[in-house]
Design an enzyme around this catalytic site. Sequence first.
Site, PDB file in Angstrom:
ATOM      1  CG  ASN A 194      69.184  68.475  19.207  1.00 33.67           C
ATOM      2  OD1 ASN A 194      70.076  67.653  19.210  1.00 33.67           O
ATOM      3  ND2 ASN A 194      67.914  68.075  18.507  1.00 33.67           N
TER       4      ASN A 194
ATOM      5  NE  ARG B 210      63.688  75.758  -1.513  1.00 32.51           N
ATOM      6  CZ  ARG B 210      63.866  74.378  -1.592  1.00 32.51           C
ATOM      7  NH1 ARG B 210      63.082  73.864  -0.779  1.00 32.51           N
ATOM      8  NH2 ARG B 210      64.624  74.013  -2.484  1.00 32.51           N
TER       9      ARG B 210
ATOM     10  CG  MET C 255      61.210  72.209  12.119  1.00 36.00           C
ATOM     11  SD  MET C 255      61.616  70.587  12.112  1.00 36.00           S
ATOM     12  CE  MET C 255      60.233  69.949  11.635  1.00 36.00           C
TER      13      MET C 255
ATOM     14  CG  ASN D 267      69.068  67.799   9.124  1.00 38.26           C
ATOM     15  OD1 ASN D 267      68.783  68.656   9.862  1.00 38.26           O
ATOM     16  ND2 ASN D 267      68.166  66.769   8.887  1.00 38.26           N
TER      17      ASN D 267
ATOM     18  CG  HIS E  12      65.731  62.613  10.353  1.00 35.46           C
ATOM     19  ND1 HIS E  12      64.796  63.383   9.908  1.00 35.46           N
ATOM     20  CD2 HIS E  12      65.394  61.273  10.225  1.00 35.46           C
ATOM     21  CE1 HIS E  12      63.714  62.736   9.691  1.00 35.46           C
ATOM     22  NE2 HIS E  12      63.886  61.278   9.805  1.00 35.46           N
TER      23      HIS E  12
ATOM     24  CG  ASP F 184      71.543  64.930  -0.436  1.00 34.48           C
ATOM     25  OD1 ASP F 184      70.399  65.064   0.018  1.00 34.48           O
ATOM     26  OD2 ASP F 184      71.787  63.674  -0.896  1.00 34.48           O
TER      27      ASP F 184
ATOM     28  N   GLY G  67      68.079  66.387  -1.362  1.00 36.60           N
ATOM     29  CA  GLY G  67      67.009  65.691  -1.127  1.00 36.60           C
ATOM     30  C   GLY G  67      66.315  65.847   0.346  1.00 36.60           C
TER      31      GLY G  67
ATOM     32  CD  GLU H  99      67.033  64.250  18.045  1.00 33.95           C
ATOM     33  OE1 GLU H  99      67.328  65.489  17.760  1.00 33.95           O
ATOM     34  OE2 GLU H  99      65.973  63.945  17.987  1.00 33.95           O
TER      35      GLU H  99
HETATM   36  C1  GRF Z   1      64.714  67.155  17.056  1.00 34.60           C
HETATM   37  O1  GRF Z   1      63.813  66.009  17.468  1.00 34.60           O
HETATM   38  C2  GRF Z   1      65.216  67.320  15.772  1.00 34.60           C
HETATM   39  O2  GRF Z   1      65.710  65.977  15.546  1.00 34.60           O
HETATM   40  C3  GRF Z   1      63.826  67.467  14.797  1.00 34.60           C
HETATM   41  O3  GRF Z   1      63.077  68.488  15.760  1.00 34.60           O
HETATM   42  C4  GRF Z   1      63.366  68.399  17.081  1.00 34.60           C
HETATM   43  C5  GRF Z   1      63.931  69.465  17.385  1.00 34.60           C
HETATM   44  O4  GRF Z   1      64.444  69.546  18.636  1.00 34.60           O
HETATM   45  N1  GRF Z   1      64.279  67.768  13.562  1.00 34.60           N
HETATM   46  P1  GRF Z   1      65.063  70.985  19.443  1.00 34.60           P
HETATM   47  O5  GRF Z   1      64.656  72.211  18.771  1.00 34.60           O
HETATM   48  O6  GRF Z   1      66.496  70.815  19.173  1.00 34.60           O
HETATM   49  O7  GRF Z   1      64.737  70.936  20.685  1.00 34.60           O
END
Ligand code: GRF
Length: 223
Positions: free
Chosen positions: A16, A69, A94, A111, A113, A145, A147, A178
């Site tokens: 991404n 954290r 993550m 984000n 998802h 947010d 959550g 994505e």
């Molecule tokens: C993607 O599917 C993203 O939506 C998810 O983890 C994956 C990460 O892909 N949270 P990358 O690291 O961008 O290749």
Amino acid sequence: MIGLRVGVLVSGSGSNLQSILDAERAGRLGPATVVLVLSNRPGVLAIERARVAGVEVEVIDHRAFAGDRASFERALVERLLAVRVDLVVLAGFMRLLGKSFLEAFPGRVVNIHPALLPAFPGVDGQGQALRYGAKIAGCTVHFVDEGTDSGPVIAQAAVPVLDDDDEKALAARILAQEHRVLPRVIRWIAEGRVVREGRRVRIVGLGVSAGSHLRSPEPEDEA
Ligand code: GRF
């Protein structure tokens, strides 16, 4: 014109991130510039991708904070503020981010998802959809947010779930979407076209909703 300064947070392969960097290079990110990439994990491919693109990149390893954290988040915030980031993009990041981080960038954290929220939040959205037996899956870009994947939706794209799909095949189909959606949302934000009204988010001047729109080819896709 001073553009939108973007910080991208990553944890893994960074595909991404790559789609964002490619869009910027091709002039498809509008007045937005990626000024910093932060990874919470050392040695991941995302770091290399940022280096190759010549973007400043740094590792802030959450394990170094021994479960504290708040300190981890403070370190992230400090670094992002030091380069005057306007928008924080979580691209395969993550770790959950809490109040202290979000307060530093109010309404300015998004984000991606890999599921059609509000269905299948949390880890492994693709696998959740497959196991549930959903026939349509997809991805969502949303404001963050406190959550888990619960903030206002900015844009979504859908893909079919095919009868012979395994998790890998479905995840790849979703990932391709994505890569289209996330750079586009960054551009919309940079252009000042994303208007938030409570939970509802409008994209000004788009003509259609940011759901259906994303499935149809656009001139920019062919460029
Ligand atoms: C993607 O599917 C993203 O939506 C998810 O983890 C994956 C990460 O892909 N949270 P990358 O690291 O961008 O290749």
